[in-house]
Design a protein around this motif. Structure first.
Motif, short mmCIF file in Angstrom:
data_model
loop_
_atom_site.label_atom_id
_atom_site.label_comp_id
_atom_site.label_asym_id
_atom_site.label_seq_id
_atom_site.Cartn_x
_atom_site.Cartn_y
_atom_site.Cartn_z
N LEU A 126 107.87 12.20 59.97
CA LEU A 126 106.57 11.62 59.66
C LEU A 126 106.55 10.19 60.21
CD1 LEU A 126 104.10 12.63 58.07
CD2 LEU A 126 104.95 11.28 56.16
N VAL A 127 105.64 9.93 61.12
CA VAL A 127 105.53 8.61 61.73
C VAL A 127 104.31 7.92 61.16
CG1 VAL A 127 105.40 7.33 63.91
CG2 VAL A 127 106.51 9.59 63.85
N ARG A 128 104.50 6.71 60.61
CA ARG A 128 103.35 5.94 60.11
C ARG A 128 102.94 4.92 61.14
NH1 ARG A 128 102.67 7.39 54.74
NH2 ARG A 128 104.54 8.45 54.02
N ILE A 129 101.65 4.89 61.43
CA ILE A 129 101.16 4.04 62.51
C ILE A 129 100.04 3.14 62.00
CG2 ILE A 129 99.97 4.10 64.74
CD1 ILE A 129 101.55 6.83 65.07
N LEU A 130 100.22 1.84 62.23
CA LEU A 130 99.24 0.85 61.81
C LEU A 130 98.20 0.70 62.91
CD1 LEU A 130 98.48 -1.25 59.65
CD2 LEU A 130 99.93 -2.89 60.88
N VAL A 131 96.93 0.89 62.53
CA VAL A 131 95.85 0.84 63.51
C VAL A 131 94.88 -0.27 63.14
CG1 VAL A 131 93.97 2.15 64.58
CG2 VAL A 131 96.03 3.34 63.82
N GLY A 132 94.42 -1.02 64.13
CA GLY A 132 93.33 -1.99 63.90
C GLY A 132 93.79 -3.34 63.40
N ALA A 133 95.11 -3.56 63.27
CA ALA A 133 95.59 -4.83 62.73
C ALA A 133 95.33 -5.99 63.68
CB ALA A 133 97.08 -4.75 62.41
N ASP A 134 95.29 -5.69 65.01
CA ASP A 134 95.08 -6.77 65.98
C ASP A 134 93.68 -6.73 66.57
OD1 ASP A 134 95.37 -4.45 67.28
OD2 ASP A 134 96.92 -5.13 68.70
N GLY A 156 88.77 -3.92 59.75
CA GLY A 156 90.03 -3.92 59.00
C GLY A 156 91.07 -3.04 59.67
N SER A 157 92.14 -2.78 58.92
CA SER A 157 93.21 -1.96 59.48
C SER A 157 93.42 -0.73 58.61
CB SER A 157 94.50 -2.77 59.57
OG SER A 157 94.91 -3.11 58.26
N ALA A 158 94.14 0.24 59.16
CA ALA A 158 94.44 1.47 58.42
C ALA A 158 95.78 2.00 58.89
CB ALA A 158 93.35 2.50 58.66
N THR A 159 96.43 2.75 58.02
CA THR A 159 97.69 3.38 58.42
C THR A 159 97.48 4.88 58.55
OG1 THR A 159 98.90 1.69 57.23
CG2 THR A 159 100.13 3.64 57.84
N LEU A 160 97.92 5.42 59.67
CA LEU A 160 97.79 6.85 59.94
C LEU A 160 99.15 7.50 59.85
CD1 LEU A 160 95.66 7.58 63.15
CD2 LEU A 160 95.24 8.39 60.82
N ALA A 161 99.23 8.66 59.22
CA ALA A 161 100.48 9.42 59.19
C ALA A 161 100.38 10.55 60.20
CB ALA A 161 100.72 9.99 57.79
N VAL A 162 101.41 10.67 61.03
CA VAL A 162 101.44 11.71 62.06
C VAL A 162 102.73 12.51 61.90
CG1 VAL A 162 101.34 12.14 64.55
CG2 VAL A 162 100.23 10.10 63.60
N LEU A 221 96.42 18.76 48.29
CA LEU A 221 96.94 19.64 49.33
C LEU A 221 97.89 18.90 50.27
CD1 LEU A 221 96.24 22.70 49.74
CD2 LEU A 221 94.80 21.49 48.13
N GLY A 222 98.25 17.67 49.90
CA GLY A 222 99.27 16.95 50.66
C GLY A 222 98.75 16.24 51.90
N GLY A 223 97.44 16.14 52.05
CA GLY A 223 96.87 15.39 53.18
C GLY A 223 97.15 13.90 52.97
N LEU A 224 97.72 13.26 53.97
CA LEU A 224 98.17 11.86 53.80
C LEU A 224 97.17 10.86 54.34
CD1 LEU A 224 101.92 12.33 54.79
CD2 LEU A 224 100.98 12.01 52.49
N ASN A 225 96.20 11.33 55.11
CA ASN A 225 95.28 10.38 55.74
C ASN A 225 93.92 10.38 55.05
OD1 ASN A 225 97.07 9.46 57.80
ND2 ASN A 225 96.81 11.46 58.79
N ALA A 226 93.52 9.21 54.57
CA ALA A 226 92.21 9.04 53.94
C ALA A 226 91.74 7.64 54.32
CB ALA A 226 92.32 9.20 52.43
#
Ligand SMILES: Nc1ncnc2c1ncn2[C@@H]1O[C@H](COP(=O)(O)OP(=O)(O)OP(=O)(O)O)[C@@H](O)[C@H]1O
Ligand SMILES: [Mg+2]
Length: 355
Positions: free
Chosen positions: A305-313, A320-326, A235-240
């Motif tokens: 579509l903005v990709r955002i890196l979370v948790g890297a620092d 760990g880290s994850a990338t969120l699409a907004v 269904l095109g959901g980008l966040n998992a």
């Protein structure tokens, strides 16, 4: 007049290859269900079985509770429209639409008069005398629809009927289907691989993959409450975001987020639609936010579509880290690496068991 349709554990094999496996589906009278799936997932095979053009290897097809196994194609009260219109080239428009009535023994004048009503419904009354070879693709498809409707089906089956039309024509056809549903209220099964088309046309969507229904639900459920990670993908959901559920909360690189109350404890992927997230202007208060840094921008035309890196620092580094699409409107002025905050409508966070 319309019929309820029910499939009970329908399966189909060709030799040793199974193409449909235990497909069960209920469509109440006058409702429209979309069969959504990738190429080769079994959509047309299923439609052909419903129509009676093919016989299932196992299971049953029922209309209004009656088993159709012994009912031939022409007595099922169904009409099927294909991706290609398949009009009779030697007949003009009105005689194409009048064909079934003529076969049933109606007089030519009566059959044509009835055909005109359906041509009127698809807004082609002015084209009645045109040879079909002179029609555009969109017009051909509307004639094919009129011809199907002239059979007064209780169940209308559509197999990717708009796939070859351009975007504007497709929008017109969606409006036409709405109009037909309002006027005649047939039960509709529409096959498509286009999730937007499925969402626009149907009351519910059955997601088909490799001959199995992964989920059947409302348009909202399929998008925001996927049964599996695969449904979210399709269904095109980008966040998992991988993590773990404990007591209705999902723990991951994003932090701790409330998910549905009945989420099962254990490893689980957090799904949250990119459309259900927003960038929170700095200084705005209220509601929890997730801090991250801009990893990239992709233009979607009017949206970005903005990709955002979370948790890297994360100093603890435990999650760990994850990338969120907004998915945001317009074209935000953001630089790679810039720190931003993401707002999340918490009720939109949804956990699915990890495969
Ligand atoms: N008569 C047949 N004999 C053997 N295999 C078949 C037959 N008909 C269909 N299949 C196989 O069944 C699978 C499903 O085909 P089907 O046409 O139902 O897919 P689909 O979802 O409609 O795909 P598309 O979107 O490309 O139209 C495919 O792998 C296809 O090769
Ligand atoms: Mg097909």
């Amino acid at each position: 007049m319309s019929s309820g349709l029910e499939l009970r554990a329908v399966s189909r094999s060709f030799g040793s290859t199974g193409v449909l496996h235990d497909v069960s589906l209920t469509v109440p009278p006058s409702r429209c269900v979309a069969l959504l799936g990738a190429s080769g997932s079994g959509k047309s095979s299923l439609l052909r079985i419903i129509a009676g053009l093919d016989t299932p290897s196992g299971g049953e097809v029922l209309a209004d509770g009656a088993d159709l196994a012994a009912v031939p194609v022409e007595e099922r009260g169904m009409a099927l429209v294909f991706q290609k219109a398949l009009l009779f080239p030697h007949l003009n428009v009105v005689d194409n639409v009048a064909f079934a009535a003529r076969m049933a023994g109606r007089r030519r004048s009566v059959a044509r008069q009835q055909a005109m009503e359906f041509l009127d419904l698809v807004q082609l009354a002015d084209y009645a005398r045109r040879p079909v070879g002179t029609l555009s693709g969109g017009q051909e498809q509307r004639v094919a629809l009129a011809r199907a409707l002239a059979r007064q089906p209780r169940i209308l089956l559509l197999d990717e009927p708009f796939a070859s039309l351009d975007v504007q024509l497709r929008q017109d056809m969606y409006a036409l289907i709405d109009h037909i549903r309002a006027q005649l209220a047939p039960t509709v099964v529409v096959v498509t691989h286009d999730r937007q088309e499925a969402s626009i046309l149907a009351d519910s969507i059955a997601v088909l993959d490799e001959g199995r229904i992964l989920q059947h639900g409302t348009v909202h459920q399929i998008h925001y409450e996927p049964a599996t990670q695969q449904v979210n993908n399709l269904l095109g959901g980008l966040n998992a975001i991988p993590g773990v559920v404990r007591d209705g909360r999902h723990h991951s690189a994003l932090g701790v987020l409330a998910v549905q109350e009945d989420a099962v404890d254990g490893p689980a992927v957090l799904t949250v639609r990119q459309e259900a997230l927003r960038l929170v202007p700095s200084g705005e208060t209220g509601g929890p936010t997730i801090k991250g840094s801009v990893a990239g921008l992709t233009s979607l035309g009017a949206r970005t579509l903005v990709r955002i890196l979370v948790g890297a620092d994360d100093p603890a580094g435990s999650t760990g880290s994850a990338t969120l699409a907004v998915d945001v409107p317009g074209r935000p002025q953001l630089l790679p690496g810039q720190v931003v905050e993401v707002g999340l409508h918490e009720h939109r966070a949804w956990a699915v068991p990890q495969r």
